[in-house]
Motif scaffolding. Structure first.
Motif, PDB file in Angstrom:
ATOM      1  N   GLY A  43      88.800  21.593  32.690  1.00 18.32           N
ATOM      2  CA  GLY A  43      88.168  21.647  34.003  1.00 18.32           C
ATOM      3  C   GLY A  43      86.663  21.426  33.936  1.00 18.32           C
ATOM      4  N   LEU A  44      86.145  21.040  32.778  1.00 20.36           N
ATOM      5  CA  LEU A  44      84.719  20.740  32.695  1.00 20.36           C
ATOM      6  C   LEU A  44      84.467  19.665  31.643  1.00 20.36           C
ATOM      7  CD1 LEU A  44      82.910  23.286  30.446  1.00 20.36           C
ATOM      8  CD2 LEU A  44      85.243  23.756  31.198  1.00 20.36           C
ATOM      9  N   GLN A  45      83.391  18.915  31.860  1.00 24.03           N
ATOM     10  CA  GLN A  45      82.934  17.972  30.830  1.00 24.03           C
ATOM     11  C   GLN A  45      81.535  18.412  30.386  1.00 24.03           C
ATOM     12  OE1 GLN A  45      83.707  13.879  31.986  1.00 24.03           O
ATOM     13  NE2 GLN A  45      85.815  14.390  32.513  1.00 24.03           N
ATOM     14  N   CYS A  46      80.487  18.075  31.166  1.00 18.64           N
ATOM     15  CA  CYS A  46      79.149  18.511  30.731  1.00 18.64           C
ATOM     16  C   CYS A  46      78.935  19.995  30.985  1.00 18.64           C
ATOM     17  CB  CYS A  46      78.060  17.701  31.416  1.00 18.64           C
ATOM     18  SG  CYS A  46      77.715  18.225  33.111  1.00 18.64           S
ATOM     19  N   GLY A  47      79.680  20.559  31.960  1.00 23.01           N
ATOM     20  CA  GLY A  47      79.588  21.988  32.221  1.00 23.01           C
ATOM     21  C   GLY A  47      78.499  22.402  33.197  1.00 23.01           C
ATOM     22  N   PHE A  48      77.736  21.437  33.722  1.00 20.69           N
ATOM     23  CA  PHE A  48      76.629  21.829  34.597  1.00 20.69           C
ATOM     24  C   PHE A  48      77.119  22.498  35.882  1.00 20.69           C
ATOM     25  CE2 PHE A  48      73.120  21.529  37.508  1.00 20.69           C
ATOM     26  CZ  PHE A  48      72.050  21.891  36.704  1.00 20.69           C
ATOM     27  N   CYS A  49      78.198  21.970  36.438  1.00 22.17           N
ATOM     28  CA  CYS A  49      78.691  22.495  37.711  1.00 22.17           C
ATOM     29  C   CYS A  49      79.558  23.735  37.530  1.00 22.17           C
ATOM     30  CB  CYS A  49      79.510  21.426  38.444  1.00 22.17           C
ATOM     31  SG  CYS A  49      81.070  21.031  37.588  1.00 22.17           S
ATOM     32  N   THR A  50      79.953  24.017  36.268  1.00 18.68           N
ATOM     33  CA  THR A  50      81.017  24.992  36.013  1.00 18.68           C
ATOM     34  C   THR A  50      80.718  26.418  36.502  1.00 18.68           C
ATOM     35  OG1 THR A  50      81.494  23.637  34.077  1.00 18.68           O
ATOM     36  CG2 THR A  50      82.664  25.730  34.254  1.00 18.68           C
ATOM     37  N   ILE A  77      79.676  20.270  43.831  1.00 19.18           N
ATOM     38  CA  ILE A  77      79.693  18.865  43.425  1.00 19.18           C
ATOM     39  C   ILE A  77      79.805  18.767  41.900  1.00 19.18           C
ATOM     40  CG2 ILE A  77      78.438  16.659  43.542  1.00 19.18           C
ATOM     41  CD1 ILE A  77      79.014  17.769  46.314  1.00 19.18           C
ATOM     42  N   CYS A  78      80.664  17.877  41.416  1.00 21.38           N
ATOM     43  CA  CYS A  78      80.790  17.608  39.980  1.00 21.38           C
ATOM     44  C   CYS A  78      80.587  16.114  39.755  1.00 21.38           C
ATOM     45  CB  CYS A  78      82.169  18.028  39.479  1.00 21.38           C
ATOM     46  SG  CYS A  78      82.418  17.599  37.741  1.00 21.38           S
ATOM     47  N   ARG A  79      79.662  15.764  38.860  1.00 24.37           N
ATOM     48  CA  ARG A  79      79.408  14.348  38.589  1.00 24.37           C
ATOM     49  C   ARG A  79      80.287  13.812  37.469  1.00 24.37           C
ATOM     50  NH1 ARG A  79      75.128  12.038  41.278  1.00 24.37           N
ATOM     51  NH2 ARG A  79      76.511  10.293  40.978  1.00 24.37           N
ATOM     52  N   CYS A  80      81.042  14.678  36.791  1.00 25.65           N
ATOM     53  CA  CYS A  80      81.776  14.227  35.602  1.00 25.65           C
ATOM     54  C   CYS A  80      83.277  14.083  35.810  1.00 25.65           C
ATOM     55  CB  CYS A  80      81.572  15.202  34.445  1.00 25.65           C
ATOM     56  SG  CYS A  80      79.865  15.491  33.988  1.00 25.65           S
ATOM     57  N   THR A  81      83.928  15.133  36.280  1.00 26.98           N
ATOM     58  CA  THR A  81      85.378  15.237  36.086  1.00 26.98           C
ATOM     59  C   THR A  81      86.232  14.464  37.073  1.00 26.98           C
ATOM     60  OG1 THR A  81      85.571  17.139  37.536  1.00 26.98           O
ATOM     61  CG2 THR A  81      85.105  17.599  35.232  1.00 26.98           C
ATOM     62  N   GLY A  82      85.696  14.130  38.234  1.00 23.48           N
ATOM     63  CA  GLY A  82      86.548  13.549  39.264  1.00 23.48           C
ATOM     64  C   GLY A  82      87.421  14.604  39.932  1.00 23.48           C
TER      65      GLY A  82
HETATM   66  S1  FES Z   1      81.370  18.905  34.435  1.00 24.70           S
HETATM   67 FE1  FES Z   1      79.544  17.773  34.551  1.00 24.70          FE
HETATM   68  S2  FES Z   1      78.949  18.118  36.605  1.00 24.70           S
HETATM   69 FE2  FES Z   1      80.907  18.956  36.557  1.00 24.70          FE
END
Ligand code: FES
Ligand code: FAD
Ligand code: FES
Lengths: 268, 163
Positions: free
Chosen positions: B96-103, B133-138
């Motif tokens: 449920g996360l990639q970069c983790g910023f939105c997590t 908003i999440c810029r990574c996961t879709g």
């Molecule tokens: S995991 Fe990168 S912004 Fe959501």
């Protein structure tokens, strides 16, 4: 953000005293508009008076055929109130579609109406039902309240205490929301009480307004098809990167038809 | 002004400028940097925390307004240092996360949702997370995570009932 002081009065009397009549002392409600504008230095103030501890500004009740909603009532409370859902279901539905859940957890009806953003939802409801705006000094009918872009009849130091919405026979609201902010690119609220029909457009012009041609057509026949040959003159409408004025004009009629459909469905 | 509030079950007293945002207070003064700031317009949801149990945007909340209130941040979700909250486990297990910023914001919003609605549908999850908003996961795996997290929390509370 420029520095300012903050007070948290516990009664209307203390809030009014704290506000005084200076133009740079402002009431703070949910902060969902005021704090972003202060952060971006679009406005500044010397002091804020946080209204969240004033119990007289909260609450929802039905007094005969008038729905009363306190100014500090949060959007989520209106959306989930059984009293509102029963009396004016279209108003609960409107509140449930403002912004996102975190905005609805903080934002208030009083803050939204006092702010009179041209794309806000609540001003359409207040004007279409000709609600009364009760302040600490007077009662203002909605017809005399909305003056222009971000401009209302409120004087410095005057605070909204509550709204009195006459319950209509049927009403419906439809908006075409900006996908980023959820604000209305165009939204239309229609309401019918007896033979009288009112229709209000938000999002399209500098402030909410009544669309009289739409009202007259719907007074003859309260059906979406009654608007097939109706148009709204868009020459004074807003144009921006999201939509130009002609598009907003077209959208307003489409939303008006959907609002009628919604009103009929909710009344079943 | 001096304010006192409960933060992750502990009482905190600090001296703040009234114009301080709660996100600034948490990150800069209290050095709890789990709460992220991703925008200036109150639109991204990276900063979401709980105020008296409700999810709110800490970047749009004044420190002076939380005097006497109860706050919880992402740091306060897990019981101990090695523990994770079931919703955190679900995000890890379901990518449920990639970069983790939105997590952190996603977690705080999701937990508010399942507290009110323990068995949300996919549509209810998507609607509730409108402001995150999440810029990574879709979003696909975020939604999956929230539904799995809700399930885990239901299972855990059923376990408690039987015990
Ligand atoms: S995991 Fe990168 S912004 Fe959501
Ligand atoms: C991301 C985002 C999306 C949004 N989307 C929508 C949307 O789709 N539709 C929509 O309609 N709105 C939307 N909003 C705005 C939101 O509804 C705000 O909550 C609302 O406009 C202002 O209400 P508030 O309680 O937050 O007021 P505040 O921001 O606290 O105050 C707004 C103004 O009203 C004044 N004020 C507040 N209370 C009173 C009172 N009782 N008497 C007199 N003056 C008062 C304040 O001094 C200030 O000038 C959005 C906001 C955000 C951040
Ligand atoms: S930092 Fe983007 S909503 Fe708070």
């Amino acid at each position: 953000m420029k520095a300012f002081s903050l007070q948290k009065p516990a009664s209307v009397a203390d809030a009014v005293a704290a506000l005084g009549s200076a133009e740079d002392v402002l009431p703070l409600a949910g902060g969902m508009t005021l704090i972003p504008t202060l952060k971006q230095r679009l406005s500044e103030c010397a002091a804020l008076v946080d209204l969240s501890d004033v119990p007289e500004l909260r609450g929802i009740s039905l007094e005969g055929d008038v729905l009363v909603i306190g100014a500090m009532t949060r959007h989520t409370e209106v959306a989930n109130s059984d009293v509102v859902r029963k009396a004016i279901p279209s108003l609960a539905a409107l509140a449930s579609r403002i912004g996102d859940q975190q905005v609805r957890n903080r934002g208030t009806i009083g803050g939204s109406v006092a702010n009179n953003d041209p794309a806000a939802d609540y001003p359409a409801a207040v004007l279409v039902l000709n609600a009364e705006i009760v302040t600490n000094v007077r009662t203002i009918p909605a017809d005399a309240f909305f003056i222009g872009m971000f401009e209302t009849a409120l004087e410095p130091g005057e605070i909204i205490l509550r709204f009195r919405f006459p319950v209509p026979d049927m009403a419906g609201y439809a908006k075409f929301a900006s996908p980023a902010s959820r604000y209305a690119l165009a939204g239309v609220f229609v309401a019918r009480t007896g033979d009288s029909v009112r229709a209000v457009v938000t999002g399209a012009a500098s402030s909410v307004f009544r669309a009289t041609d739409v009202e007259n057509a719907l007074a003859r026949d309260f059906q979406p098809g009654a608007l097939d040959r109706i148009s709204i003159d868009p020459s004074e409408f807003l144009s921006d990167i999201h939509a130009d004025k002609d598009y907003r004009g077209h959208l307003a009629i489409v939303m008006a038809k959907r609002a009628v459909q919604t009103a009929l469905a909710l009344a079943e | 002004m001096t304010i006192t509030f409960t933060l992750n079950d502990r009482s905190v007293t600090v001296d703040v400028e009234p114009s301080t945002l709660v996100s600034e207070l948490l990150r800069d003064t209290l050095e709890l940097t789990g709460t992220h700031v991703g925008c200036d317009t109150s639109q991204c949801g990276a900063c979401v925390i709980h105020l008296n149990g409700e999810s709110v945007k800490s970047c749009t909340l004044l420190a002076g307004s939380v005097d006497g209130q109860e706050l919880r941040t992402v740091e306060g979700l897990a019981g101990g240092t090695d523990d994770l909250h079931p919703m955190q486990v679900a995000f890890r297990d379901n990518h449920g996360l990639q970069c983790g910023f939105c997590t952190p914001g996603m977690l705080m919003s999701s937990i508010d949702l399942v507290n009110r609605n323990p068995d949300p549908t996919e549509e209810e999850v998507r609607e509730w997370l409108e402001g995150n908003i999440c810029r990574c996961t879709g979003y696909q795996n975020i939604v999956k995570s929230v539904i799995a997290g809700a399930q885990a929390l239901r299972d855990a509370s059923r376990g408690d009932d039987h015990a």
